[in-house]
Design a protein around this motif. Sequence first.
Motif, mmCIF file in Angstrom:
data_model
loop_
_atom_site.group_PDB
_atom_site.id
_atom_site.type_symbol
_atom_site.label_atom_id
_atom_site.label_comp_id
_atom_site.label_asym_id
_atom_site.label_seq_id
_atom_site.Cartn_x
_atom_site.Cartn_y
_atom_site.Cartn_z
ATOM 1 N N VAL A 1 8.210 -1.707 12.052
ATOM 2 C CA VAL A 1 7.350 -2.545 11.216
ATOM 3 C C VAL A 1 8.043 -2.870 9.888
ATOM 4 O O VAL A 1 8.196 -4.032 9.524
ATOM 5 N N LEU A 2 8.526 -1.864 9.182
ATOM 6 C CA LEU A 2 9.178 -2.143 7.896
ATOM 7 C C LEU A 2 10.610 -2.638 8.077
ATOM 8 O O LEU A 2 11.154 -3.301 7.193
ATOM 9 N N GLY A 3 11.252 -2.279 9.185
ATOM 10 C CA GLY A 3 12.595 -2.785 9.479
ATOM 11 C C GLY A 3 13.714 -2.039 8.790
ATOM 12 O O GLY A 3 14.866 -2.478 8.823
ATOM 13 N N LEU B 1 8.872 17.597 15.424
ATOM 14 C CA LEU B 1 8.769 17.004 14.083
ATOM 15 C C LEU B 1 9.036 15.512 14.219
ATOM 16 O O LEU B 1 10.073 15.104 14.761
ATOM 17 N N LEU B 2 8.100 14.702 13.738
ATOM 18 C CA LEU B 2 8.235 13.247 13.810
ATOM 19 C C LEU B 2 8.439 12.683 12.416
ATOM 20 O O LEU B 2 7.769 13.133 11.468
ATOM 21 N N ASP B 3 9.291 11.684 12.295
ATOM 22 C CA ASP B 3 9.341 10.943 11.044
ATOM 23 C C ASP B 3 7.951 10.322 10.818
ATOM 24 O O ASP B 3 7.304 9.865 11.772
ATOM 25 N N ALA B 4 7.518 10.271 9.562
ATOM 26 C CA ALA B 4 6.156 9.791 9.260
ATOM 27 C C ALA B 4 5.927 8.353 9.721
ATOM 28 O O ALA B 4 4.788 7.943 9.918
ATOM 29 N N HIS B 5 7.010 7.569 9.891
ATOM 30 C CA HIS B 5 6.849 6.173 10.329
ATOM 31 C C HIS B 5 7.122 5.998 11.827
ATOM 32 O O HIS B 5 7.268 4.865 12.287
ATOM 33 N N ALA B 6 7.222 7.085 12.568
ATOM 34 C CA ALA B 6 7.590 6.966 13.994
ATOM 35 C C ALA B 6 6.546 6.156 14.764
ATOM 36 O O ALA B 6 5.352 6.195 14.468
ATOM 37 N N HIS B 7 7.016 5.471 15.788
ATOM 38 C CA HIS B 7 6.182 4.578 16.605
ATOM 39 C C HIS B 7 5.029 5.344 17.275
ATOM 40 O O HIS B 7 5.146 6.532 17.600
ATOM 41 N N ALA B 8 3.947 4.619 17.524
ATOM 42 C CA ALA B 8 2.753 5.207 18.146
ATOM 43 C C ALA B 8 3.088 5.931 19.453
ATOM 44 O O ALA B 8 2.489 6.973 19.770
ATOM 45 N N GLY C 1 18.110 -4.676 10.528
ATOM 46 C CA GLY C 1 18.284 -5.305 11.835
ATOM 47 C C GLY C 1 17.560 -6.632 11.846
ATOM 48 O O GLY C 1 17.625 -7.401 10.882
ATOM 49 N N ALA C 2 16.833 -6.890 12.939
ATOM 50 C CA ALA C 2 16.137 -8.172 13.046
ATOM 51 C C ALA C 2 14.778 -8.162 12.354
ATOM 52 O O ALA C 2 14.271 -9.203 11.955
ATOM 53 N N VAL C 3 14.185 -6.960 12.215
ATOM 54 C CA VAL C 3 12.799 -6.870 11.717
ATOM 55 C C VAL C 3 12.759 -6.778 10.198
ATOM 56 O O VAL C 3 13.511 -6.020 9.599
ATOM 57 N N GLN C 4 11.849 -7.548 9.606
ATOM 58 C CA GLN C 4 11.631 -7.431 8.164
ATOM 59 C C GLN C 4 10.136 -7.578 7.923
ATOM 60 O O GLN C 4 9.405 -8.089 8.774
ATOM 61 N N SER C 5 9.692 -7.151 6.743
ATOM 62 C CA SER C 5 8.261 -7.315 6.498
ATOM 63 C C SER C 5 7.972 -7.569 5.037
ATOM 64 O O SER C 5 8.709 -7.135 4.158
ATOM 65 N N VAL C 6 6.902 -8.325 4.823
ATOM 66 C CA VAL C 6 6.460 -8.667 3.473
ATOM 67 C C VAL C 6 5.079 -8.035 3.273
ATOM 68 O O VAL C 6 4.144 -8.345 4.018
ATOM 69 N N PRO C 7 4.936 -7.111 2.302
ATOM 70 C CA PRO C 7 3.633 -6.474 2.100
ATOM 71 C C PRO C 7 2.592 -7.473 1.615
ATOM 72 O O PRO C 7 2.918 -8.398 0.872
ATOM 73 N N PHE D 1 0.586 -7.438 10.732
ATOM 74 C CA PHE D 1 0.373 -6.029 11.064
ATOM 75 C C PHE D 1 -0.593 -5.410 10.060
ATOM 76 O O PHE D 1 -0.378 -5.495 8.853
ATOM 77 N N ARG D 2 -1.652 -4.814 10.595
ATOM 78 C CA ARG D 2 -2.693 -4.217 9.749
ATOM 79 C C ARG D 2 -2.976 -2.803 10.233
ATOM 80 O O ARG D 2 -2.591 -2.448 11.337
ATOM 81 N N PRO D 3 -3.655 -1.991 9.420
ATOM 82 C CA PRO D 3 -4.010 -0.659 9.905
ATOM 83 C C PRO D 3 -4.753 -0.768 11.236
ATOM 84 O O PRO D 3 -5.546 -1.700 11.388
ATOM 85 N N PRO D 4 -4.530 0.068 12.240
ATOM 86 C CA PRO D 4 -3.692 1.280 12.160
ATOM 87 C C PRO D 4 -2.242 1.054 12.609
ATOM 88 O O PRO D 4 -1.542 2.022 12.873
ATOM 89 N N SER D 5 -1.786 -0.204 12.670
ATOM 90 C CA SER D 5 -0.436 -0.458 13.186
ATOM 91 C C SER D 5 0.635 -0.452 12.091
ATOM 92 O O SER D 5 1.761 -0.864 12.351
ATOM 93 N N VAL D 6 0.260 -0.040 10.883
ATOM 94 C CA VAL D 6 1.257 0.025 9.806
ATOM 95 C C VAL D 6 1.392 1.487 9.372
ATOM 96 O O VAL D 6 0.392 2.138 9.116
ATOM 97 N N PRO D 7 2.630 1.982 9.299
ATOM 98 C CA PRO D 7 2.797 3.421 9.071
ATOM 99 C C PRO D 7 2.378 3.872 7.679
ATOM 100 O O PRO D 7 2.033 5.021 7.474
#
Length: 377
Positions: free
Chosen positions: A170-172, A117-124, A303-309, A333-339
């Motif tokens: 990505v979302l931080g 089971l993976l979290d829906a935002h898990a890394h590629a 943490g260090a990562v933040q993002s602006v939609p 970051f654009r699809p498909p690199s955004v969860p």
Amino acid sequence: MTWDQWLAERAGLRHERGVDRIDPVLRDDSMIDLASNDYLGLARDARVVEAAVAATERYGAGAGASRLVTGTLPVHRELESALCELTEWPAALAFSSGYTANLGAVTALTGRGAHILLDAHAHASLHDAARMSRSPYDVFAHNDPADLDARLRRLDGARVLVAVESIYSVLGDAAPLAELHAVCRRHDALLLVDEAHGIGVAGDGGGRVRALGLAGATDLVVTVTLSKSLGAQGGAVLSGRPMRDHLVNSARSFIFDTGLAPAAAGAATEAARIIATRPALAEAVHVRAAVIAEQCGITSAAGAVQSVPMPGPLEAVAAREELRSAGVLVGCFRPPSVPDGVSRLRITARADLPLDVVGSAAARVRAVSARTERVMT
Ligand SMILES: Cc1ncc(COP(=O)(O)O)c(C=O)c1O
């Protein structure tokens, strides 16, 4: 269709959707870099660079073989000890990247009879690992222990590996690790936590798992990359001894891969030692992340990562280019690199940038993204 025609068709589709990617050389010391993952500025720290040089001089440019043949060097043992010391895990196993650490850990722990089971935002890399494992796998709702609980109940009796990130790339945002671990424990599931963005930054640098007092739990395993806060290259799995022994014998991306290059191992060893003795580095990231969050109106920074939609991929690219012309580098970051399918500007806090520089760069990001929002509404 010839291969040339097929490639031209793929390029046309990418262009139409605004998701063309290139690999530009952007390294330019005159730019304010809020895009890289060198959160502590250790990639160019003189002690870290010197350690890379010393390991190269001592052991050569490459490890020369798989770790199981002749590729295990003293510097790998030193690295693994330094990582154990930093994170308070009993054992560590170094891989050639964070990506191969995830592939190795997930595939070696699953396979026939297991579920993932993976979290829906898990890394590629965790998704790829799940696919390679040949186990049935599914995703649960992002950061939702209740959804995980319901899914585990349906799988009761099965051997289940649950994989999440400690701080999302990505979302931080941070995972509710204590709650997720409690749910896993109730169902005898093993929790894998990818601390790629937690190590060096969370707590006092030892990562969120250690900060939560979970290091050493026998139903938990941690993966890390050495390429972000540690400023080097490579990855590792942190676990108990029996788990390490199992990975040495079963993780194909460990067994069939050349050992981590001595330079990377030496650099990461020195970086881990620096982080362990200088909690002020992690604190400096937190302070800068708070400045970025305040300027950009972000509430979920862990943490260090933040993002602006952004409204879409084209607007995200335009905003990144405008910021680049103004001397500020941010990730785009654009699809498909955004969860969640939402294009974003990704901004990272760096301990080695002066506070006022971070503040004024973040204000520029805010101004550009606010203007984009206005144009779109
Ligand atoms: C969450 C996460 N896991 C794993 C990786 C892979 O690490 P590496 O770059 O060392 O292969 C990354 C890097 O992008 C990441 O963000």
